[in-house]
Design a protein around this motif. Structure first.
Motif, PDB file in Angstrom:
ATOM      1  N   TYR A   1      40.966  98.749  -9.859  1.00 53.37           N
ATOM      2  CA  TYR A   1      40.016  98.628 -10.969  1.00 53.37           C
ATOM      3  C   TYR A   1      40.612  97.780 -12.099  1.00 53.37           C
ATOM      4  O   TYR A   1      39.963  96.855 -12.611  1.00 53.37           O
ATOM      5  CB  TYR A   1      39.631 100.013 -11.488  1.00 53.37           C
ATOM      6  CG  TYR A   1      38.723  99.974 -12.698  1.00 53.37           C
ATOM      7  CD1 TYR A   1      37.357  99.781 -12.551  1.00 53.37           C
ATOM      8  CD2 TYR A   1      39.244 100.108 -13.987  1.00 53.37           C
ATOM      9  CE1 TYR A   1      36.519  99.728 -13.661  1.00 53.37           C
ATOM     10  CE2 TYR A   1      38.414 100.057 -15.093  1.00 53.37           C
ATOM     11  CZ  TYR A   1      37.058  99.869 -14.928  1.00 53.37           C
ATOM     12  OH  TYR A   1      36.238  99.816 -16.033  1.00 53.37           O
ATOM     13  N   TYR A   2      41.852  98.101 -12.492  1.00 50.21           N
ATOM     14  CA  TYR A   2      42.441  97.374 -13.619  1.00 50.21           C
ATOM     15  C   TYR A   2      42.841  95.952 -13.232  1.00 50.21           C
ATOM     16  O   TYR A   2      42.823  95.050 -14.088  1.00 50.21           O
ATOM     17  CB  TYR A   2      43.647  98.144 -14.169  1.00 50.21           C
ATOM     18  CG  TYR A   2      43.218  99.328 -15.003  1.00 50.21           C
ATOM     19  CD1 TYR A   2      42.688  99.137 -16.274  1.00 50.21           C
ATOM     20  CD2 TYR A   2      43.316 100.621 -14.523  1.00 50.21           C
ATOM     21  CE1 TYR A   2      42.278 100.205 -17.058  1.00 50.21           C
ATOM     22  CE2 TYR A   2      42.909 101.705 -15.284  1.00 50.21           C
ATOM     23  CZ  TYR A   2      42.383 101.494 -16.555  1.00 50.21           C
ATOM     24  OH  TYR A   2      41.963 102.559 -17.307  1.00 50.21           O
ATOM     25  N   LEU A   3      43.182  95.733 -11.969  1.00 51.73           N
ATOM     26  CA  LEU A   3      43.449  94.359 -11.535  1.00 51.73           C
ATOM     27  C   LEU A   3      42.178  93.508 -11.615  1.00 51.73           C
ATOM     28  O   LEU A   3      42.211  92.367 -12.090  1.00 51.73           O
ATOM     29  CB  LEU A   3      43.982  94.363 -10.110  1.00 51.73           C
ATOM     30  CG  LEU A   3      45.497  94.403  -9.915  1.00 51.73           C
ATOM     31  CD1 LEU A   3      45.841  94.405  -8.432  1.00 51.73           C
ATOM     32  CD2 LEU A   3      46.179  93.244 -10.613  1.00 51.73           C
ATOM     33  N   LEU A   4      41.065  94.062 -11.153  1.00 51.18           N
ATOM     34  CA  LEU A   4      39.805  93.327 -11.201  1.00 51.18           C
ATOM     35  C   LEU A   4      39.286  93.182 -12.629  1.00 51.18           C
ATOM     36  O   LEU A   4      38.770  92.132 -13.011  1.00 51.18           O
ATOM     37  CB  LEU A   4      38.765  94.030 -10.332  1.00 51.18           C
ATOM     38  CG  LEU A   4      39.006  93.996  -8.814  1.00 51.18           C
ATOM     39  CD1 LEU A   4      38.004  94.904  -8.107  1.00 51.18           C
ATOM     40  CD2 LEU A   4      38.889  92.574  -8.283  1.00 51.18           C
ATOM     41  N   LYS A   5      39.428  94.233 -13.423  1.00 47.01           N
ATOM     42  CA  LYS A   5      38.897  94.217 -14.794  1.00 47.01           C
ATOM     43  C   LYS A   5      39.696  93.266 -15.683  1.00 47.01           C
ATOM     44  O   LYS A   5      39.126  92.517 -16.486  1.00 47.01           O
ATOM     45  CB  LYS A   5      38.927  95.623 -15.380  1.00 47.01           C
ATOM     46  CG  LYS A   5      38.288  95.743 -16.761  1.00 47.01           C
ATOM     47  CD  LYS A   5      38.243  97.191 -17.194  1.00 47.01           C
ATOM     48  CE  LYS A   5      37.527  97.339 -18.543  1.00 47.01           C
ATOM     49  NZ  LYS A   5      38.265  96.671 -19.636  1.00 47.01           N
ATOM     50  N   ASP A   6      41.022  93.300 -15.560  1.00 44.07           N
ATOM     51  CA  ASP A   6      41.892  92.485 -16.415  1.00 44.07           C
ATOM     52  C   ASP A   6      42.364  91.226 -15.693  1.00 44.07           C
ATOM     53  O   ASP A   6      43.439  90.695 -15.991  1.00 44.07           O
ATOM     54  CB  ASP A   6      43.098  93.306 -16.865  1.00 44.07           C
ATOM     55  CG  ASP A   6      42.681  94.513 -17.695  1.00 44.07           C
ATOM     56  OD1 ASP A   6      41.639  94.431 -18.365  1.00 44.07           O
ATOM     57  OD2 ASP A   6      43.394  95.536 -17.658  1.00 44.07           O
ATOM     58  N   ASP A   7      41.583  90.762 -14.740  1.00 44.68           N
ATOM     59  CA  ASP A   7      41.979  89.614 -13.934  1.00 44.68           C
ATOM     60  C   ASP A   7      42.272  88.392 -14.798  1.00 44.68           C
ATOM     61  O   ASP A   7      43.276  87.701 -14.603  1.00 44.68           O
ATOM     62  CB  ASP A   7      40.865  89.305 -12.924  1.00 44.68           C
ATOM     63  CG  ASP A   7      41.152  88.050 -12.129  1.00 44.68           C
ATOM     64  OD1 ASP A   7      42.163  88.034 -11.425  1.00 44.68           O
ATOM     65  OD2 ASP A   7      40.376  87.080 -12.231  1.00 44.68           O
ATOM     66  N   LYS A   8      41.433  88.124 -15.799  1.00 43.11           N
ATOM     67  CA  LYS A   8      41.607  86.937 -16.633  1.00 43.11           C
ATOM     68  C   LYS A   8      42.693  87.124 -17.690  1.00 43.11           C
ATOM     69  O   LYS A   8      43.126  86.148 -18.302  1.00 43.11           O
ATOM     70  CB  LYS A   8      40.282  86.590 -17.312  1.00 43.11           C
ATOM     71  CG  LYS A   8      39.184  86.218 -16.309  1.00 43.11           C
ATOM     72  CD  LYS A   8      37.881  85.908 -16.993  1.00 43.11           C
ATOM     73  CE  LYS A   8      36.783  85.560 -15.982  1.00 43.11           C
ATOM     74  NZ  LYS A   8      35.481  85.291 -16.625  1.00 43.11           N
TER      75      LYS A   8
ATOM     76  N   LEU B   1      30.818  97.049 -14.745  1.00 41.69           N
ATOM     77  CA  LEU B   1      29.693  97.475 -13.914  1.00 41.69           C
ATOM     78  C   LEU B   1      29.735  96.785 -12.549  1.00 41.69           C
ATOM     79  O   LEU B   1      29.423  97.416 -11.525  1.00 41.69           O
ATOM     80  CB  LEU B   1      28.377  97.153 -14.625  1.00 41.69           C
ATOM     81  CG  LEU B   1      27.088  97.549 -13.884  1.00 41.69           C
ATOM     82  CD1 LEU B   1      27.076  99.049 -13.605  1.00 41.69           C
ATOM     83  CD2 LEU B   1      25.861  97.133 -14.675  1.00 41.69           C
ATOM     84  N   SER B   2      30.127  95.521 -12.534  1.00 43.48           N
ATOM     85  CA  SER B   2      30.251  94.796 -11.261  1.00 43.48           C
ATOM     86  C   SER B   2      31.299  95.468 -10.365  1.00 43.48           C
ATOM     87  O   SER B   2      31.094  95.614  -9.151  1.00 43.48           O
ATOM     88  CB  SER B   2      30.648  93.342 -11.517  1.00 43.48           C
ATOM     89  OG  SER B   2      29.691  92.698 -12.338  1.00 43.48           O
ATOM     90  N   ILE B   3      32.408  95.884 -10.961  1.00 42.04           N
ATOM     91  CA  ILE B   3      33.459  96.553 -10.189  1.00 42.04           C
ATOM     92  C   ILE B   3      32.951  97.876  -9.634  1.00 42.04           C
ATOM     93  O   ILE B   3      33.205  98.220  -8.475  1.00 42.04           O
ATOM     94  CB  ILE B   3      34.709  96.765 -11.067  1.00 42.04           C
ATOM     95  CG1 ILE B   3      35.280  95.412 -11.497  1.00 42.04           C
ATOM     96  CG2 ILE B   3      35.767  97.568 -10.313  1.00 42.04           C
ATOM     97  CD1 ILE B   3      36.376  95.518 -12.527  1.00 42.04           C
ATOM     98  N   LEU B   4      32.223  98.621 -10.451  1.00 44.27           N
ATOM     99  CA  LEU B   4      31.693  99.905  -9.992  1.00 44.27           C
ATOM    100  C   LEU B   4      30.699  99.721  -8.846  1.00 44.27           C
ATOM    101  O   LEU B   4      30.641 100.538  -7.921  1.00 44.27           O
ATOM    102  CB  LEU B   4      31.039 100.644 -11.161  1.00 44.27           C
ATOM    103  CG  LEU B   4      31.998 101.121 -12.266  1.00 44.27           C
ATOM    104  CD1 LEU B   4      31.220 101.771 -13.394  1.00 44.27           C
ATOM    105  CD2 LEU B   4      33.026 102.093 -11.699  1.00 44.27           C
TER     106      LEU B   4
END
Length: 376
Positions: free
Chosen positions: A178-185, A70-73
């Protein structure tokens, strides 16, 4: 022993050269790879330039108990709003200025020569430039100006050429980002699997240092350049400088290049100002100098968390090589690439020395304990 080591190194170098030579004979394999890289380099570059500035905001929203997706969106929504406003207010002006600049570039040289000839009629100027040198000076200046305008026209066109692949950029950048930010950790643990079992901590330290360096350089430079461009645009509007938005757009990208970028961005500003009048050229340069002073003395110390740990001579050499190989795009990429490669080589060499030391202690158990050596 030295001879054996020399022959081993020589054999390794010869083998590498042989592999490179054989690679040139099978270009049908490497040509598609090169095409793939050239096709994806712009989306990857845009993704990286958005990833590092947006990641701290996403992490902040996640700490406020918002889901990461949701933060990314929400960040996407903010970016879309900014782009929509720019497409309505700024893009038509920028597009018209680019077209006008490229179309009128051949006539700019004569306009500047006319202004200089008028300036030479000033009695004060005539004291320093004898009349017999005027023709030679104008001939050399015409040659230099033609070279500069040809360079500007080519590179401005190349900088905007990615618009022709707009569909590719729009289709790939949001997905990759999106996937870089979502799967950052999750990215770092996946990369750590590539390191041997005994070097997981060393690998984590290397990846963390690479990430910190890239984040400091890209995110910090984006913020500094945005602030610089706001200052420049306000100043250009005050003096009514032509092509103001185009010049600010060029300054944003060129100032990613350390040292040389400030000079490269000031050259077209001075030329465009001189086309109008000598006074306009002087005022344009004054605005650039004031904005650069604010950037160097106020903005950079506040925004940058870490300065470049690269010698200025090395930076100049890298920029020359990057510019020769890839133009402005090469100059933009060469510094971050060098930072990553340098950190990788230093850490990998440290791992090699650590393994060698462990091996020597295992072969010679009578030597002092290695822990006691590290404490010295």
């Amino acid at each position: 022993m030295l001879q054996r080591r020399f022959f081993r190194i020589g054999a390794g170098v010869a083998l590498i050269l042989l592999i490179v030579y054989l690679g040139t004979l099978v270009d049908f394999i490497f040509t598609p790879i090169a095409s793939l890289i050239s096709l994806t380099i712009v989306p990857l570059l845009i993704t990286a330039f958005l990833y590092y500035p947006l990641r701290p905001l996403v992490n902040y929203l996640e700490k406020k108990k918002l889901k990461r997706s949701l933060s990314i969106l929400l960040m996407y929504l903010a970016v879309i709003i900014v782009l929509a406003i720019f497409s309505i207010i700024g893009w038509p002006t920028l597009r018209d200025q680019v077209s006008s600049f490229i179309e009128n570039a051949p006539r700019f040289t004569q306009s500047i020569i006319t202004q200089i000839q008028l300036l030479q009629q000033n009695p004060t100027i005539q004291q320093y430039i004898p009349a017999e040198n005027n023709q030679e000076l104008i001939a050399k200046l015409t040659e230099y100006l033609n070279t500069i305008f040809d360079w500007l026209s080519v590179h401005i066109s190349s900088m905007f050429s990615f618009i022709s692949n707009f569909v590719l950029v729009v289709a790939t950048v949001p997905i990759m980002l999106y996937y870089l930010l979502k799967d950052d950790k999750r990215l770092s643990p996946q990369l750590l699997k590539l390191f041997p079992a005994g070097h997981k901590e060393d690998g984590k330290a290397m990846l963390d240092e690479m990430d910190d360096s890239l984040s400091s350089f890209i995110a910090g430079r984006v913020l500094v350049n945005l602030a610089l461009c706001v200052l420049l645009y306000i100043g250009f509007l005050i003096i009514d400088l032509p092509y103001s938005l185009l010049l600010v757009f060029l300054a944003f990208f060129l100032n990613f290049i350390p040292y040389i970028g400030a000079i490269l961005s000031a050259v077209p500003v001075a030329i465009v100002g001189l086309i109008e009048s000598p006074a306009m050229g002087i005022w344009a340069i004054v605005i650039v100098i004031i904005a650069q002073m604010i950037q160097n003395n106020l903005l950079e110390p506040i925004i940058f968390g870490k300065q470049l740990d690269i010698h200025p001579f090395t930076i100049v050499v890298l920029l020359l090589v990057g510019g020769d190989m890839g133009g402005i795009l090469g100059m933009l990429l060469v510094i971050p690439l060098y930072m990553v490669v340098k950190i990788g080589i230093v850490h990998i060499y440290g791992m090699y020395l650590k393994d060698k030391m462990n091996h020597n202690f295992e072969d010679n158990p009578n030597k002092p304990n290695k822990d006691s050596i590290f404490k010295l």
